[in-house]
Design a protein around this motif. Structure first.
Motif, PDB file in Angstrom:
ATOM      1  N   ALA A 154      20.951-102.435  72.986  1.00 28.19           N
ATOM      2  CA  ALA A 154      20.572-102.888  71.644  1.00 28.19           C
ATOM      3  C   ALA A 154      20.158-101.742  70.732  1.00 28.19           C
ATOM      4  O   ALA A 154      20.558-101.676  69.575  1.00 28.19           O
ATOM      5  CB  ALA A 154      19.462-103.917  71.750  1.00 28.19           C
ATOM      6  N   ILE A 180      23.233 -99.460  69.753  1.00 31.20           N
ATOM      7  CA  ILE A 180      24.193-100.113  68.854  1.00 31.20           C
ATOM      8  C   ILE A 180      23.579-100.291  67.464  1.00 31.20           C
ATOM      9  O   ILE A 180      24.252-100.153  66.441  1.00 31.20           O
ATOM     10  CB  ILE A 180      24.706-101.449  69.441  1.00 31.20           C
ATOM     11  N   THR A 181      22.264-100.571  67.429  1.00 32.90           N
ATOM     12  CA  THR A 181      21.594-100.697  66.134  1.00 32.90           C
ATOM     13  C   THR A 181      21.652 -99.385  65.368  1.00 32.90           C
ATOM     14  O   THR A 181      21.958 -99.362  64.174  1.00 32.90           O
ATOM     15  CB  THR A 181      20.120-101.107  66.335  1.00 32.90           C
ATOM     16  N   LEU A 232      25.185 -98.762  64.107  1.00 32.49           N
ATOM     17  CA  LEU A 232      25.524 -99.623  62.969  1.00 32.49           C
ATOM     18  C   LEU A 232      24.848 -99.114  61.700  1.00 32.49           C
ATOM     19  O   LEU A 232      25.469 -99.073  60.633  1.00 32.49           O
ATOM     20  CB  LEU A 232      25.112-101.076  63.258  1.00 32.49           C
ATOM     21  N   ASN A 233      23.585 -98.703  61.819  1.00 32.48           N
ATOM     22  CA  ASN A 233      22.893 -98.192  60.638  1.00 32.48           C
ATOM     23  C   ASN A 233      23.606 -96.971  60.061  1.00 32.48           C
ATOM     24  O   ASN A 233      23.835 -96.883  58.856  1.00 32.48           O
ATOM     25  CB  ASN A 233      21.451 -97.833  60.968  1.00 32.48           C
ATOM     26  N   ALA A 251      27.375 -97.974  58.856  1.00 33.92           N
ATOM     27  CA  ALA A 251      27.438 -98.873  57.703  1.00 33.92           C
ATOM     28  C   ALA A 251      26.968 -98.115  56.465  1.00 33.92           C
ATOM     29  O   ALA A 251      27.542 -98.237  55.384  1.00 33.92           O
ATOM     30  CB  ALA A 251      26.570-100.101  57.932  1.00 33.92           C
ATOM     31  N   ASP A 252      25.934 -97.321  56.651  1.00 32.41           N
ATOM     32  CA  ASP A 252      25.419 -96.516  55.540  1.00 32.41           C
ATOM     33  C   ASP A 252      26.511 -95.592  54.996  1.00 32.41           C
ATOM     34  O   ASP A 252      26.674 -95.449  53.788  1.00 32.41           O
ATOM     35  CB  ASP A 252      24.225 -95.695  56.031  1.00 32.41           C
ATOM     36  N   LYS A 282      29.310 -97.479  52.840  1.00 36.27           N
ATOM     37  CA  LYS A 282      28.962 -98.346  51.709  1.00 36.27           C
ATOM     38  C   LYS A 282      29.503 -97.886  50.368  1.00 36.27           C
ATOM     39  O   LYS A 282      29.538 -98.656  49.421  1.00 36.27           O
ATOM     40  CB  LYS A 282      27.451 -98.519  51.631  1.00 36.27           C
ATOM     41  N   LEU A 337      32.448-107.029  57.167  1.00 35.44           N
ATOM     42  CA  LEU A 337      31.678-106.023  57.893  1.00 35.44           C
ATOM     43  C   LEU A 337      32.366-104.696  57.594  1.00 35.44           C
ATOM     44  O   LEU A 337      33.451-104.418  58.097  1.00 35.44           O
ATOM     45  CB  LEU A 337      31.714-106.316  59.396  1.00 35.44           C
ATOM     46  N   LYS A 338      31.714-103.915  56.717  1.00 29.85           N
ATOM     47  CA  LYS A 338      32.348-102.680  56.256  1.00 29.85           C
ATOM     48  C   LYS A 338      31.707-101.505  56.965  1.00 29.85           C
ATOM     49  O   LYS A 338      30.541-101.191  56.722  1.00 29.85           O
ATOM     50  CB  LYS A 338      32.161-102.561  54.735  1.00 29.85           C
ATOM     51  N   ASP A 357      33.286-106.543  69.331  1.00 33.00           N
ATOM     52  CA  ASP A 357      32.153-107.443  69.585  1.00 33.00           C
ATOM     53  C   ASP A 357      31.359-107.753  68.320  1.00 33.00           C
ATOM     54  O   ASP A 357      30.986-108.897  68.071  1.00 33.00           O
ATOM     55  CB  ASP A 357      31.193-106.817  70.619  1.00 33.00           C
ATOM     56  N   LEU A 358      31.089-106.723  67.534  1.00 30.28           N
ATOM     57  CA  LEU A 358      30.330-106.941  66.305  1.00 30.28           C
ATOM     58  C   LEU A 358      31.079-107.889  65.372  1.00 30.28           C
ATOM     59  O   LEU A 358      30.501-108.815  64.800  1.00 30.28           O
ATOM     60  CB  LEU A 358      30.105-105.608  65.571  1.00 30.28           C
ATOM     61  N   PHE A 403      29.558-111.541  64.449  1.00 29.36           N
ATOM     62  CA  PHE A 403      29.170-111.765  63.051  1.00 29.36           C
ATOM     63  C   PHE A 403      29.998-112.898  62.461  1.00 29.36           C
ATOM     64  O   PHE A 403      29.494-113.736  61.724  1.00 29.36           O
ATOM     65  CB  PHE A 403      29.367-110.480  62.225  1.00 29.36           C
TER      66      PHE A 403
END
Lengths: 251, 418
Positions: free
Chosen positions: B3, B6-7, B10-11, B14-15, B18, B58-59, B93-94, B98
C-alpha cells in the motif's frame, strides 16, 4: 375550480388526464396524496389510478409525441416538483388540443417550462452517473448511497447495468428509502431495513482492499490539482456541496 | 500490493501527468460485450479538481524517468525530483479498481521516455492490451503515442486504445527548438500522419465488414503549450486549424503555461498562468469547430491577439457591424449562430420554435439567450429594440459595464505584468 387528488404516480397522472376529458373539466388543481375530509368541500375528486384509462391516455400521447418527447414528459414527472404538476398537466392538455405535434414549440409557456424541468432532472441524472461511488462489500457486491434532489433512480438503471454487467451492485436512495439492485442478471427495486443492521458490523462488511482504493483515490485527487490555477468558484459550481458527503475525495 | 509504495508511486506519477490537459472520454462507442466491464460512450466527468478542471480519466505517467531535457517539463532529465515507475500490472489493477467504484471513465496513459521510444511505447501498448484482452475492459483508453515509436507499435496501440495523441508541445517549430532542442517537429508529425491514414483506412474497412476491428475510434488529439514562448494567438490558431484540416484531429488542447522550473528561456517562476488567454483560445476553437467561423475571421494582421476583455464572437461582431442587425424570425441558422450571446442550443431552439409563431424578447430570454449582448445585433417580434446607430466601441462599453466578468480579477493581475 376542481381539485383532483391522485397518488403521485405517472399512471395516476395519466388517469387524471382521462377524468379531465371525460368530465370536461376546465379549471383544475392537482394534489398528491389522500383527502381525508371529503365531505367538507365540494369540487374535490379523489382519482383512483386505473391502468386501463392511463393506458388509453398514454396511447394518445404516443400518437402525438415522438418517443423522445414521451421520455421527456416522463422525466419531468419524475422531478416530483409538487407545484409543477399543473404545468405538466397544462403541457399534456396543450399536446392533446393542438392539431399537430407541438413538442418543439418553445414559444409556448408549457413547452418551455417542461424543457426547463427536463433539463434540471437530466442534469441531476447525469450528476448521479458521475458521482455514484461504489464500495465493495465482502460478498463482492458494490454498494453506493445517493441523495438526489429529484427522484432519478428509475432513470439510472440502464446506464449502470450496461456499464457494470460483470459485478453485482446496489444503488440506494437514502432520502426516499429504496434502491436498485443488479444481481448479474436482473434489475430490481429493493428496500433495505437498516434498523436491524448492527453498526459495528458496517466496516467489517467491506472487502479488505476497499479502504486502500478509497485512499488511493483521495491521493490521486490531491495530486491532480494544480494549486497555481486554483478556482474555488468553478470547483463549487461543478460539485455542489450537497453531494460532498457521498464523495470520498471530498470527505 | 504494498500500500505504501503504490501510494507513493501514484502521487509522483499523477502529479507529473497533471499538466496534460486532455481528459476527454467521449467520442467512442465501445459497447460492453459478453458481460464484460464498462462501456465507453458517454464522456462523464466524475469529479473536479480544486482548480475547476474535470477528472474523467485516471491520468498518470507510466514513469517520470526521461532521457530528454525539455525546458518546460517537470520530468526533464536535469530536474532534481523523485523518480518512479509503475509495473504493467499495477496500472491495470488501479484502472480496474477505480473503474469498478465509478471513480473514472478509463485510463489516460502517458510516459517519460526511458531507454528509447519503442521500449516505452511497447509497455504502454502492453497495458492497454492486457486491459482489453484479459479483463474484457470496455472503458476508455487514451494512450500518448511516443514520437519516434515504430509504425507496428502505433498500429497495435490503435487496436486497443480509443484515442491516441502526440503532443506538439509548442505552437511553432521555432518555439520547440528553443525549449526542447533534442526534439524535432518532424518526429511528432510523422506519427500523426500515420495515424490519420490508418484511421481512414480502418474506418473504410469497418463500413465494408462489420466485424473489422475498430481503430482508435475516438480519433487523435494534440496539445500545445501557450505562453511559454512568444507566439501570437494568430499563430496558435493557425497551427490548430492546420491540424484540424490536414490531420483530422478531434481536438487541439491549449495549455496555459504553468511556471514550474526556473530557466532563462522561460517566463519567471512568479508569472501567473495565462488563464484568460487560454479560455479565449478555447472559445475561438469552438467558433472554428461548431459555429462555422474561418480562422482568419477570428484573428488577422490587425488583430493577431484575441481580445482579453470580450469573447472572440463578440469581437468579430463588433468588427463586422455591417452584417447586423439580423432578424431572428427569418435568418438562417448559420447567421443566428454568429450572434453574440446565442449558443448552439439556443440557436437550434429558436429555429424550431419560430415555425410555430414569431418570437419576441420575452420568449428569447426564456429560451436562454444572453439578451444583454444579443440585443445590439438582432431584431425580433417586439417593437422595442436597439435602434441607435452605435459604434463598435460604444457597444463594447455598454456590454462591459453591464456584465461582471468572472475574469476581471485575474485579468487585472495579468495585465499588471506587462
Amino acid at each position: 375550480m376542481t381539485t383532483l387528488i391522485y397518488d403521485g404516480t405517472f399512471e395516476g397522472l395519466l388517469t387524471v388526464v382521462f377524468e379531465i376529458y371525460e368530465r370536461r373539466l376546465q379549471q383544475v388543481k392537482l394534489q398528491k396524496g389522500v383527502w381525508l375530509s371529503m365531505a367538507l368541500f365540494e369540487d374535490v375528486l379523489q382519482i383512483t389510478t386505473d391502468n386501463g384509462r392511463a393506458g388509453r391516455v398514454l396511447n394518445g400521447l404516443r400518437s402525438r409525441l415522438s418517443a423522445e418527447g414521451l421520455q421527456r414528459l416522463y422525466a419531468a414527472h419524475l422531478a416530483e416538483v409538487e407545484s409543477e404538476d399543473g404545468m405538466i398537466l397544462g403541457y399534456i392538455r396543450y399536446v392533446f388540443d393542438a392539431p399537430f405535434n407541438v413538442e418543439e414549440d418553445y414559444g409556448n409557456k408549457y413547452v418551455l417550462r417542461l424543457s426547463e424541468i427536463v433539463r434540471t432532472v437530466r442534469r441531476e441524472k447525469h450528476r448521479m452517473e458521475a458521482f455514484v461511488r461504489f464500495k465493495e462489500l465482502q460478498d463482492k457486491t458494490f454498494y453506493a448511497t445517493i441523495e438526489p434532489d429529484f427522484n432519478v433512480l428509475p432513470l439510472l438503471g440502464k446506464h449502470f447495468k450496461d456499464r457494470y454487467a460483470d459485478q453485482k451492485w446496489i444503488i440506494y436512495d437514502i432520502k426516499r428509502n429504496y434502491g436498485l439492485h443488479y444481481d448479474l442478471h436482473d434489475l430490481q427495486f429493493i428496500t433495505l431495513d437498516f434498523s436491524t443492521t448492527n453498526p459495528t458490523n458496517v466496516i467489517s462488511a467491506y472487502q479488505e482492499n476497499e479502504s486502500l482504493y478509497q485512499d488511493l483515490w483521495k491521493n490521486y485527487f490531491k495530486s491532480a490539482n494544480i494549486p497555481a490555477r486554483k478556482n474555488t468558484k468553478l470547483h463549487m459550481r461543478h460539485i455542489p456541496k450537497r453531494y460532498w458527503r457521498h464523495l470520498p475525495e471530498k470527505l | 500490493m504494498n500500500a505504501e509504495r503504490i501510494t507513493e508511486k501514484l502521487n509522483i506519477l499523477a502529479d507529473a501527468a497533471k499538466y496534460d490537459v486532455s481528459c476527454a472520454s467521449s467520442g467512442s462507442k465501445r459497447k460492453n460485450q459478453n458481460k464484460g466491464l464498462g462501456n465507453a460512450s458517454n464522456g462523464i466527468c466524475h469529479t473536479y479538481t480544486e482548480d475547476g478542471r474535470c477528472v474523467s480519466l485516471l491520468k498518470i505517467l507510466l514513469t517520470n524517468h526521461c532521457i530528454f531535457d525539455c525546458a518546460y517539463c517537470v520530468s526533464r532529465k536535469s530536474n532534481d525530483i523523485k523518480r518512479a515507475a509503475f509495473t504493467v500490472q499495477e496500472v491495470v489493477d488501479l484502472t480496474i479498481n477505480f473503474y469498478r467504484r465509478n471513480y473514472i471513465e478509463g485510463l489516460f496513459l502517458s510516459s517519460g521516455i526511458f531507454y528509447n521510444a519503442d521500449y516505452t511505447m511497447e509497455r504502454l501498448v502492453r497495458i492497454a492490451k492486457k486491459l482489453r484482452t484479459e479483463h474484457n475492459f470496455n472503458g476508455y483508453i487514451h494512450l500518448k503515442s511516443i514520437p519516434g515509436a515504430s509504425d507496428e507499435l502505433m498500429q497495435e496501440a490503435g487496436l486497443y486504445a480509443d484515442r491516441l495523441s502526440v503532443n506538439l508541445e509548442m505552437p511553432t517549430e521555432e518555439g520547440l527548438k528553443l525549449l526542447a532542442p533534442e526534439k524535432n517537429r518532424h518526429d511528432m508529425i510523422q506519427p500523426m500522419g500515420f495515424l490519420k491514414n490508418e484511421i481512414i483506412k480502418r474506418t473504410e474497412e469497418k463500413s465494408l465488414f462489420k466485424k473489422a476491428p475498430a481503430f482508435a475510434p475516438a480519433g487523435q488529439s494534440t496539445q500545445v503549450i501557450v505562453g511559454a514562448t512568444p507566439e501570437t494567438d494568430k499563430q496558435v490558431l493557425h497551427t490548430a486549424n492546420h491540424f484540424y484540416k490536414n490531420f483530422n484531429l478531434k481536438r487541439v488542447y491549449y495549455s496555459g503555461y504553468v511556471p514550474v522550473i526556473s530557466d532563462n528561456r522561460l517566463p519567471a517562476l512568479n508569472t501567473s498562468v495565462p488563464m484568460v488567454r487560454e479560455n479565449r483560445l478555447y472559445q475561438a476553437d469552438w467558433l472554428m469547430r461548431f459555429y462555422g467561423f474561418q480562422v482568419n475571421e477570428i484573428v488577422d494582421e490587425q488583430n493577431p491577439h484575441l481580445d482579453l476583455d470580450i469573447d472572440p464572437k463578440l469581437g468579430w461582431a463588433l468588427r463586422n457591424l455591417n452584417a447586423f442587425p439580423i432578424d431572428i424570425n427569418k435568418a438562417d441558422l448559420q447567421l443566428i449562430l454568429r450572434v453574440p450571446g446565442i449558443g448552439v442550443q439556443s440557436a437550434q431552439k429558436i429555429v424550431s420554435a419560430r415555425q410555430f409563431g414569431k418570437l419576441d424578447w420575452e420568449q428569447l430570454k426564456k429560451i436562454g439567450i444572453a439578451v444583454n449582448r444579443a440585443k445590439y445585433f438582432i431584431t425580433c417580434n417586439s417593437r422595442q429594440f436597439e435602434r441607435r446607430d452605435l459604434a463598435g466601441t460604444a457597444i463594447k462599453q455598454y456590454i462591459l459595464s453591464q456584465s461582471q466578468s468572472k475574469y476581471i480579477k485575474t485579468a487585472t493581475t495579468q495585465l499588471n505584468l506587462f
